[in-house]
Design a protein around this motif. Structure first.
Motif, PDB file in Angstrom:
ATOM      1  N   LYS A 223       0.821  -1.124  -0.078  1.00  0.00           N
ATOM      2  CA  LYS A 223       0.063  -0.002  -0.006  1.00  0.00           C
ATOM      3  C   LYS A 223       0.848   1.272  -0.099  1.00  0.00           C
ATOM      4  CE  LYS A 223      -3.874   2.107   2.483  1.00  0.00           C
ATOM      5  NZ  LYS A 223      -4.666   2.171   3.655  1.00  0.00           N
ATOM      6  N   SER A 224       0.447   2.309  -0.442  1.00  0.00           N
ATOM      7  CA  SER A 224       1.222   3.396  -0.841  1.00  0.00           C
ATOM      8  C   SER A 224       0.305   4.676  -1.206  1.00  0.00           C
ATOM      9  CB  SER A 224       2.282   3.472  -1.702  1.00  0.00           C
ATOM     10  OG  SER A 224       1.767   3.455  -3.066  1.00  0.00           O
ATOM     11  N   GLY A 225       0.539   5.903  -0.646  1.00  0.00           N
ATOM     12  CA  GLY A 225      -0.410   6.872  -0.868  1.00  0.00           C
ATOM     13  C   GLY A 225       0.026   8.134   0.181  1.00  0.00           C
ATOM     14  N   PHE A 226      -0.980   8.874   0.281  1.00  0.00           N
ATOM     15  CA  PHE A 226      -0.704  10.146   0.845  1.00  0.00           C
ATOM     16  C   PHE A 226      -1.596  10.251   2.173  1.00  0.00           C
ATOM     17  CE2 PHE A 226       1.094  11.516  -3.017  1.00  0.00           C
ATOM     18  CZ  PHE A 226       2.198  11.871  -2.770  1.00  0.00           C
ATOM     19  N   TRP A 227      -1.207  10.437   3.555  1.00  0.00           N
ATOM     20  CA  TRP A 227      -1.863  10.910   4.719  1.00  0.00           C
ATOM     21  C   TRP A 227      -1.680  12.294   4.884  1.00  0.00           C
ATOM     22  CZ3 TRP A 227      -4.784   7.482   7.465  1.00  0.00           C
ATOM     23  CH2 TRP A 227      -5.172   7.787   8.608  1.00  0.00           C
TER      24      TRP A 227
END
Length: 86
Positions: free
Chosen positions: A55-59
């Protein structure tokens, strides 16, 4: 005790197989505020089970990456989690 541990770990690995599509989130849901990627793989046989996820992305403004792996066999169980954020 060891049999109980193996049963718990095997259950923890096999339950996601039953609900494989239930936990897949779309980009833009929740606190993610940008492009996101999620991939999951689950498998089970009479010899044991395995699961992995990336999983990857932005918080908010913070980018993150997370990978998880777990394997359970009659001989035992193991798992790893690796993550980073910037």
């Amino acid at each position: 005790m060891r049999s109980a541990f193996k049963a718990v770990v095997t259950t923890a690995v096999l339950v996601p197989v039953l609900f494989a599509g239930a936990g897949v989130a779309a980009a833009g849901e929740g606190p993610d505020s940008g492009p996101a990627y999620k991939q999951k793989t689950n498998s089970a046989t009479a010899a044991g089970g395995a699961t992995s996820a990336v999983k990857s992305g932005f918080w908010g403004d913070t980018a993150y990456f997370l990978t998880k792996n777990a394997v359970a066999t009659p001989a035992g169980a193991t798992g790893t989690v690796v993550g980073s954020r910037s």
